[in-house]
Structures are given as C-alpha cells and as structure tokens.
Design a protein around this motif. Sequence first.
Motif, PDB file in Angstrom:
ATOM      1  N   ARG A  49      18.012 -82.551 -34.419  1.00 47.83           N
ATOM      2  CA  ARG A  49      18.013 -81.143 -34.023  1.00 47.83           C
ATOM      3  C   ARG A  49      16.666 -80.758 -33.403  1.00 47.83           C
ATOM      4  N   SER A  50      15.567 -81.278 -33.938  1.00 48.02           N
ATOM      5  CA  SER A  50      14.263 -80.973 -33.339  1.00 48.02           C
ATOM      6  C   SER A  50      14.127 -81.623 -31.965  1.00 48.02           C
ATOM      7  N   GLU A  51      14.684 -82.821 -31.783  1.00 51.30           N
ATOM      8  CA  GLU A  51      14.693 -83.457 -30.460  1.00 51.30           C
ATOM      9  C   GLU A  51      15.492 -82.610 -29.473  1.00 51.30           C
ATOM     10  N   ALA A  52      16.646 -82.109 -29.903  1.00 51.92           N
ATOM     11  CA  ALA A  52      17.469 -81.259 -29.037  1.00 51.92           C
ATOM     12  C   ALA A  52      16.721 -79.979 -28.679  1.00 51.92           C
ATOM     13  N   THR A  53      15.976 -79.425 -29.625  1.00 56.31           N
ATOM     14  CA  THR A  53      15.189 -78.220 -29.359  1.00 56.31           C
ATOM     15  C   THR A  53      14.115 -78.496 -28.312  1.00 56.31           C
ATOM     16  N   VAL A  54      13.437 -79.620 -28.437  1.00 57.07           N
ATOM     17  CA  VAL A  54      12.404 -79.996 -27.461  1.00 57.07           C
ATOM     18  C   VAL A  54      13.035 -80.184 -26.075  1.00 57.07           C
ATOM     19  N   LEU A 127      18.831 -88.783 -27.686  1.00 59.88           N
ATOM     20  CA  LEU A 127      19.880 -88.348 -28.606  1.00 59.88           C
ATOM     21  C   LEU A 127      21.039 -89.340 -28.567  1.00 59.88           C
ATOM     22  N   PRO A 128      21.630 -89.674 -29.711  1.00 60.61           N
ATOM     23  CA  PRO A 128      22.772 -90.589 -29.699  1.00 60.61           C
ATOM     24  C   PRO A 128      23.973 -89.944 -29.007  1.00 60.61           C
ATOM     25  N   SER A 129      24.487 -90.620 -27.991  1.00 65.30           N
ATOM     26  CA  SER A 129      25.585 -90.107 -27.156  1.00 65.30           C
ATOM     27  C   SER A 129      25.231 -88.742 -26.571  1.00 65.30           C
ATOM     28  N   GLY A 130      23.959 -88.544 -26.239  1.00 65.32           N
ATOM     29  CA  GLY A 130      23.472 -87.261 -25.768  1.00 65.32           C
ATOM     30  C   GLY A 130      24.056 -86.839 -24.432  1.00 65.32           C
ATOM     31  N   TRP A 158      20.351 -68.277 -18.077  1.00 68.44           N
ATOM     32  CA  TRP A 158      20.911 -69.622 -18.177  1.00 68.44           C
ATOM     33  C   TRP A 158      21.221 -69.925 -19.638  1.00 68.44           C
ATOM     34  N   THR A 159      22.343 -70.592 -19.864  1.00 67.03           N
ATOM     35  CA  THR A 159      22.663 -71.091 -21.202  1.00 67.03           C
ATOM     36  C   THR A 159      22.614 -72.606 -21.136  1.00 67.03           C
ATOM     37  N   ILE A 160      21.753 -73.173 -21.955  1.00 69.24           N
ATOM     38  CA  ILE A 160      21.547 -74.623 -22.007  1.00 69.24           C
ATOM     39  C   ILE A 160      22.187 -75.118 -23.297  1.00 69.24           C
ATOM     40  N   THR A 161      23.066 -76.101 -23.178  1.00 68.59           N
ATOM     41  CA  THR A 161      23.741 -76.662 -24.345  1.00 68.59           C
ATOM     42  C   THR A 161      23.503 -78.168 -24.357  1.00 68.59           C
ATOM     43  N   VAL A 162      23.052 -78.672 -25.490  1.00 69.05           N
ATOM     44  CA  VAL A 162      22.840 -80.109 -25.670  1.00 69.05           C
ATOM     45  C   VAL A 162      23.778 -80.587 -26.770  1.00 69.05           C
ATOM     46  N   TYR A 163      24.485 -81.692 -26.511  1.00 64.86           N
ATOM     47  CA  TYR A 163      25.423 -82.275 -27.475  1.00 64.86           C
ATOM     48  C   TYR A 163      24.923 -83.652 -27.900  1.00 64.86           C
ATOM     49  N   TRP A 164      25.180 -84.001 -29.152  1.00 63.86           N
ATOM     50  CA  TRP A 164      24.874 -85.349 -29.629  1.00 63.86           C
ATOM     51  C   TRP A 164      25.769 -85.676 -30.814  1.00 63.86           C
ATOM     52  N   PHE A 187      31.065 -83.431 -32.171  1.00 69.16           N
ATOM     53  CA  PHE A 187      29.637 -83.558 -31.862  1.00 69.16           C
ATOM     54  C   PHE A 187      28.883 -82.321 -32.340  1.00 69.16           C
ATOM     55  N   ALA A 188      27.636 -82.523 -32.703  1.00 63.17           N
ATOM     56  CA  ALA A 188      26.739 -81.408 -33.001  1.00 63.17           C
ATOM     57  C   ALA A 188      26.218 -80.870 -31.675  1.00 63.17           C
ATOM     58  N   CYS A 189      25.744 -79.640 -31.672  1.00 65.77           N
ATOM     59  CA  CYS A 189      25.199 -79.091 -30.441  1.00 65.77           C
ATOM     60  C   CYS A 189      24.118 -78.062 -30.746  1.00 65.77           C
ATOM     61  N   LEU A 190      23.358 -77.770 -29.725  1.00 65.78           N
ATOM     62  CA  LEU A 190      22.347 -76.716 -29.780  1.00 65.78           C
ATOM     63  C   LEU A 190      22.479 -75.921 -28.490  1.00 65.78           C
ATOM     64  N   ARG A 191      22.593 -74.610 -28.608  1.00 65.18           N
ATOM     65  CA  ARG A 191      22.707 -73.716 -27.455  1.00 65.18           C
ATOM     66  C   ARG A 191      21.521 -72.777 -27.407  1.00 65.18           C
TER      67      ARG A 191
END
Length: 196
Positions: A49-54, A127-130, A158-164, A187-191
């Motif tokens: 989650r911290s990697e996705a935030t970065v 990220l795994p399967s990022g 802009w809305t940025i969404t990262v999935y892993w 998958f988990a995500c961060l928006r």
Amino acid sequence: MHGYAYGPSYTGFTLLEVLITIVIVALGLLGLGALHVRAMRDTTSAYLRSEATVLTQDIADRIRANLPYVRATPPSGNTTPLPYILELEQFSALAQPTLLCLSAYCTADQLETADLWQWREAVRSRLPSGQGKIVISSCVAPATGDSTECTTAAIRTWTITVYWDERIDPNKPEANCPAPHPEHPLFACLRVSVRP
C-alpha cells in the motif's frame, strides 16, 4: 519397635504431567506461529500500500510538473485527447517512447508520453501484477466552480487508480476496492484524486 511403612516415596514428574506440559507448550508455539504469519501478511500489505501511494504521488507530481500543457485549452473542434489519460486497456499496450526526456529536451506532449511510460514501468516492477489507470473524473469552470465540459479551459481533476494482487489465498479478497478491476475483482487498489 517396629516402624510403619508408608509406601515408596516418589519424586519428580510423572509421565502424565510431562505429556500435559508438552501439549500446552505445543499449543502456545502454534499460536505464536499463527501470530507471526499474520504479522508478516500485514507487513507485506502495508508495504504494498505504501508503494502504491508513492506511485500515485509520482504520477501526480509528473502531471503538476507539466502544468502549462495540462491546463492548455484544446482549440475548438480539436480531437486531440486530453493530457495524461491512461485507461486499463492502454496500460499493457503502452509502447516505449523514442525519447525518454531524461537528458534531452522534450516538448510537452513528448514529456507526457515519457511520463506515462515511466510510470507504467514503475507500477509493473514495484507491485505484484501491478496495473494502473488515469482518468479525468471532473471538470469545473474556473469562474463559477460549476461542472463543465472537459474540452474547455476547465479546472480538471484526475483520478489515479493503482491495482495490485496481494492475496495469499487466490479465492479470497484481501482488500475492499472502491473501483474494482474489471478483470480481477479481487485485486487491492488505491485511488487518489488530483487537481493540479
């Protein structure tokens, strides 16, 4: 005088006492093992989650760094897509640009292409399967603050969404995602929303 015999005197532990002690210690060790496994899973989840935030902060900074291009008004009737848009379907198919803008001069649109590709590579490697997507979620008129068409000189969000994939069990979701991945709903995500 005769002495009375009270029977043999036993000292130490009986076999039953030893077995009960072994069972109690084994149960305690199993509990510690389960606690350790859970702590490792939570640590991994927090790290991802911290990697996705970065990564979301990285592309948000890239959008802000190219602000004149981002805020430019497309000419009337222009079909040029708005800047810094990357749908999930485009994420995997994004080709490496000829110019990465690391040491050479780039135009604003070349910088956008290089930014999107470099961000995509970072998401895939960290990220795994990022995967990720970037969309314009809203546009407002600068003077009134009312919603407007995104093709005008609007203030864009802009809305940025990262999935892993952080699942230990492939059939059980590990996180609730407010915008589930269309192909991988577990998958988990961060928006994150950004208004430069």
